[in-house]
Design a protein around this motif. Sequence first.
Motif, PDB file in Angstrom:
ATOM      1  N   LEU A   1      10.194 -12.548  -1.532  1.00  0.00           N
ATOM      2  CA  LEU A   1      10.037 -11.333  -0.727  1.00  0.00           C
ATOM      3  C   LEU A   1       8.573 -10.990  -0.501  1.00  0.00           C
ATOM      4  CD1 LEU A   1      12.862  -9.046  -2.137  1.00  0.00           C
ATOM      5  CD2 LEU A   1      12.795 -10.246   0.059  1.00  0.00           C
ATOM      6  N   ALA A   2       7.709 -11.329  -1.450  1.00  0.00           N
ATOM      7  CA  ALA A   2       6.281 -11.011  -1.317  1.00  0.00           C
ATOM      8  C   ALA A   2       5.691 -11.624  -0.047  1.00  0.00           C
ATOM      9  CB  ALA A   2       5.521 -11.491  -2.543  1.00  0.00           C
ATOM     10  N   SER A   3       6.239 -12.761   0.372  1.00  0.00           N
ATOM     11  CA  SER A   3       5.720 -13.424   1.573  1.00  0.00           C
ATOM     12  C   SER A   3       6.091 -12.663   2.849  1.00  0.00           C
ATOM     13  CB  SER A   3       6.248 -14.855   1.662  1.00  0.00           C
ATOM     14  OG  SER A   3       7.657 -14.867   1.855  1.00  0.00           O
ATOM     15  N   HIS A   4       6.994 -11.679   2.731  1.00  0.00           N
ATOM     16  CA  HIS A   4       7.395 -10.860   3.883  1.00  0.00           C
ATOM     17  C   HIS A   4       6.766  -9.462   3.849  1.00  0.00           C
ATOM     18  CE1 HIS A   4      10.480 -13.573   5.539  1.00  0.00           C
ATOM     19  NE2 HIS A   4      10.727 -13.895   4.285  1.00  0.00           N
ATOM     20  N   VAL A   5       5.921  -9.199   2.852  1.00  0.00           N
ATOM     21  CA  VAL A   5       5.298  -7.881   2.716  1.00  0.00           C
ATOM     22  C   VAL A   5       3.839  -7.977   3.150  1.00  0.00           C
ATOM     23  CG1 VAL A   5       4.708  -6.017   1.128  1.00  0.00           C
ATOM     24  CG2 VAL A   5       6.844  -7.284   0.812  1.00  0.00           C
ATOM     25  N   PRO A   6       3.419  -7.241   4.184  1.00  0.00           N
ATOM     26  CA  PRO A   6       2.013  -7.286   4.591  1.00  0.00           C
ATOM     27  C   PRO A   6       1.119  -6.768   3.458  1.00  0.00           C
ATOM     28  CG  PRO A   6       3.362  -6.136   6.233  1.00  0.00           C
ATOM     29  CD  PRO A   6       4.206  -6.322   5.012  1.00  0.00           C
ATOM     30  N   GLU A   7      -0.078  -7.328   3.357  1.00  0.00           N
ATOM     31  CA  GLU A   7      -1.014  -6.884   2.332  1.00  0.00           C
ATOM     32  C   GLU A   7      -1.154  -5.361   2.387  1.00  0.00           C
ATOM     33  OE1 GLU A   7      -5.676  -7.468   0.896  1.00  0.00           O
ATOM     34  OE2 GLU A   7      -4.956  -8.469   2.704  1.00  0.00           O
ATOM     35  N   THR A   8      -1.011  -4.718   1.230  1.00  0.00           N
ATOM     36  CA  THR A   8      -1.050  -3.257   1.137  1.00  0.00           C
ATOM     37  C   THR A   8      -1.942  -2.854  -0.024  1.00  0.00           C
ATOM     38  OG1 THR A   8       1.231  -3.164   1.979  1.00  0.00           O
ATOM     39  CG2 THR A   8       0.364  -1.171   0.943  1.00  0.00           C
ATOM     40  N   VAL A   9      -2.867  -1.917   0.232  1.00  0.00           N
ATOM     41  CA  VAL A   9      -3.804  -1.455  -0.797  1.00  0.00           C
ATOM     42  C   VAL A   9      -3.943   0.064  -0.691  1.00  0.00           C
ATOM     43  CG1 VAL A   9      -5.111  -3.618  -0.875  1.00  0.00           C
ATOM     44  CG2 VAL A   9      -5.782  -1.826   0.739  1.00  0.00           C
ATOM     45  N   PHE A  10      -4.504   0.670  -1.736  1.00  0.00           N
ATOM     46  CA  PHE A  10      -4.774   2.105  -1.676  1.00  0.00           C
ATOM     47  C   PHE A  10      -5.943   2.390  -0.738  1.00  0.00           C
ATOM     48  CE2 PHE A  10      -2.355   2.488  -5.707  1.00  0.00           C
ATOM     49  CZ  PHE A  10      -1.524   3.533  -5.317  1.00  0.00           C
ATOM     50  N   TRP A  11      -5.886   3.548  -0.113  1.00  0.00           N
ATOM     51  CA  TRP A  11      -6.928   3.970   0.807  1.00  0.00           C
ATOM     52  C   TRP A  11      -8.265   4.216   0.110  1.00  0.00           C
ATOM     53  CZ3 TRP A  11      -9.359   5.099   5.236  1.00  0.00           C
ATOM     54  CH2 TRP A  11     -10.338   6.093   5.226  1.00  0.00           C
ATOM     55  N   SER A  12      -9.300   3.657   0.661  1.00  0.00           N
ATOM     56  CA  SER A  12     -10.684   4.069   0.419  1.00  0.00           C
ATOM     57  C   SER A  12     -11.468   3.512   1.604  1.00  0.00           C
ATOM     58  CB  SER A  12     -11.235   3.518  -0.901  1.00  0.00           C
ATOM     59  OG  SER A  12     -11.542   2.139  -0.790  1.00  0.00           O
ATOM     60  N   THR A  13     -12.638   4.060   1.860  1.00  0.00           N
ATOM     61  CA  THR A  13     -13.407   3.552   3.008  1.00  0.00           C
ATOM     62  C   THR A  13     -13.823   2.108   2.769  1.00  0.00           C
ATOM     63  OG1 THR A  13     -15.416   4.532   2.075  1.00  0.00           O
ATOM     64  CG2 THR A  13     -14.219   5.824   3.720  1.00  0.00           C
TER      65      THR A  13
ATOM     66  N   TRP B   1       4.264   3.058  -2.246  1.00  0.00           N
ATOM     67  CA  TRP B   1       3.595   2.105  -3.129  1.00  0.00           C
ATOM     68  C   TRP B   1       4.543   1.634  -4.228  1.00  0.00           C
ATOM     69  CZ3 TRP B   1       0.166  -1.364  -3.293  1.00  0.00           C
ATOM     70  CH2 TRP B   1      -0.351  -1.835  -4.503  1.00  0.00           C
ATOM     71  N   ALA B   2       5.330   2.541  -4.785  1.00  0.00           N
ATOM     72  CA  ALA B   2       6.277   2.167  -5.841  1.00  0.00           C
ATOM     73  C   ALA B   2       7.279   1.136  -5.326  1.00  0.00           C
ATOM     74  CB  ALA B   2       7.001   3.407  -6.360  1.00  0.00           C
ATOM     75  N   LYS B   3       7.771   1.334  -4.121  1.00  0.00           N
ATOM     76  CA  LYS B   3       8.743   0.396  -3.549  1.00  0.00           C
ATOM     77  C   LYS B   3       8.083  -0.936  -3.218  1.00  0.00           C
ATOM     78  CE  LYS B   3       9.888   3.862  -0.853  1.00  0.00           C
ATOM     79  NZ  LYS B   3      10.485   4.765   0.156  1.00  0.00           N
ATOM     80  N   THR B   4       6.841  -0.886  -2.733  1.00  0.00           N
ATOM     81  CA  THR B   4       6.108  -2.120  -2.441  1.00  0.00           C
ATOM     82  C   THR B   4       5.908  -2.931  -3.712  1.00  0.00           C
ATOM     83  OG1 THR B   4       4.950  -1.103  -0.568  1.00  0.00           O
ATOM     84  CG2 THR B   4       3.947  -3.066  -1.529  1.00  0.00           C
ATOM     85  N   LYS B   5       5.510  -2.271  -4.792  1.00  0.00           N
ATOM     86  CA  LYS B   5       5.297  -2.972  -6.065  1.00  0.00           C
ATOM     87  C   LYS B   5       6.576  -3.665  -6.539  1.00  0.00           C
ATOM     88  CE  LYS B   5       3.700   0.139  -8.863  1.00  0.00           C
ATOM     89  NZ  LYS B   5       3.201   0.713 -10.145  1.00  0.00           N
ATOM     90  N   ALA B   6       7.702  -2.983  -6.367  1.00  0.00           N
ATOM     91  CA  ALA B   6       8.974  -3.573  -6.788  1.00  0.00           C
ATOM     92  C   ALA B   6       9.301  -4.828  -5.981  1.00  0.00           C
ATOM     93  CB  ALA B   6      10.102  -2.550  -6.639  1.00  0.00           C
ATOM     94  N   LEU B   7       9.014  -4.810  -4.695  1.00  0.00           N
ATOM     95  CA  LEU B   7       9.284  -5.977  -3.847  1.00  0.00           C
ATOM     96  C   LEU B   7       8.353  -7.139  -4.177  1.00  0.00           C
ATOM     97  CD1 LEU B   7       9.923  -4.400  -0.314  1.00  0.00           C
ATOM     98  CD2 LEU B   7      11.593  -5.155  -2.005  1.00  0.00           C
ATOM     99  N   LEU B   8       7.103  -6.822  -4.524  1.00  0.00           N
ATOM    100  CA  LEU B   8       6.117  -7.869  -4.795  1.00  0.00           C
ATOM    101  C   LEU B   8       6.422  -8.652  -6.069  1.00  0.00           C
ATOM    102  CD1 LEU B   8       2.800  -6.069  -3.765  1.00  0.00           C
ATOM    103  CD2 LEU B   8       4.046  -7.833  -2.492  1.00  0.00           C
ATOM    104  N   LYS B   9       7.348  -8.143  -6.889  1.00  0.00           N
ATOM    105  CA  LYS B   9       7.760  -8.885  -8.084  1.00  0.00           C
ATOM    106  C   LYS B   9       8.555 -10.137  -7.726  1.00  0.00           C
ATOM    107  CE  LYS B   9       7.976  -4.758 -11.046  1.00  0.00           C
ATOM    108  NZ  LYS B   9       8.892  -3.846 -11.786  1.00  0.00           N
ATOM    109  N   SER B  10       9.081 -10.175  -6.493  1.00  0.00           N
ATOM    110  CA  SER B  10       9.840 -11.340  -6.022  1.00  0.00           C
ATOM    111  C   SER B  10       8.933 -12.225  -5.171  1.00  0.00           C
ATOM    112  CB  SER B  10      11.034 -10.884  -5.173  1.00  0.00           C
ATOM    113  OG  SER B  10      11.519 -11.938  -4.369  1.00  0.00           O
TER     114      SER B  10
END
Length: 261
Positions: free
Chosen positions: A28-40, A16-25
């Motif tokens: 690059l954000a357009s190459h990162v699949p949507e990612t969220v924390f787990w919950s049902t 998650w930390a690495k994903t957050k860093a990439l999403l600042k760009s």
Amino acid sequence: MKGGATLSIQRVRSKWAKTKALLKSESLASHVPETVFWSTETLKNMLNEHGMVYIKPDQGTFGTGVIRSSKLSDSEFSYQLGTKKHTFSTFEGMAVSLSHVIGKRKYLIQRGIHLLEYHKRRFDIRVMVQKNPKNQWETTGIIGRLSHPEKIVTNYHSGGTLMSVGTLMSPHTTGSQYAEFQLGLKLLGTEIAKQLQGSYPGLKEIGIDIAVDRRLKPWVLEVNTLPDPYIFRKIGDSAVFRKIHRYCVHYGRFTRKKKRS
């Protein structure tokens, strides 16, 4: 170099930390699949939107603990962990089962990318990016990972097969298309490294797991800050591994072997 030099190489375990860093760009954000924390609840929403997702531990290596979950219809849901597939007639039934598997550990849900296939087996790509002796980021290796026929992960340590990316992409691209695609991967690799370095200045090497969709768009599945350089011995081009190893020695991951007198 002294053995303690490896302590200066920064490692980041949290996906998650690495994903957050990439999403600042933005690019690059357009190459990162949507990612969220787990919950049902987030799982339900993600499956309704995407149909298939990957559920992965925030910290972990070699594809251990990665789960693929699918909504096949309004009355059929499934998930696979390892080689075992579980099917359910309701979302609630699957959610209860997954909650038992995950427990209290921190997990993420990532939009599923339908990977390209080679001989009916799915594959992704590992891109190795390193600091070179001029202290510049350089993409030094690209290798394909063909999944085990019965598993959802492609990792070599989980039974995947290492292959040339050119071979794996040959059914999907012409020669000129592949040359352009390969160049794009190299540029994407260095862009990711530079972006991550903004948040983690002590990085010296990264291994990027790239999924390629049917439109040949690369997606960043994960970034590993302790990449295995030895997989590049498997592609038949010894010059690639020699360069990777030489750079590892230069920034202190490995010690230089003493020559025998």
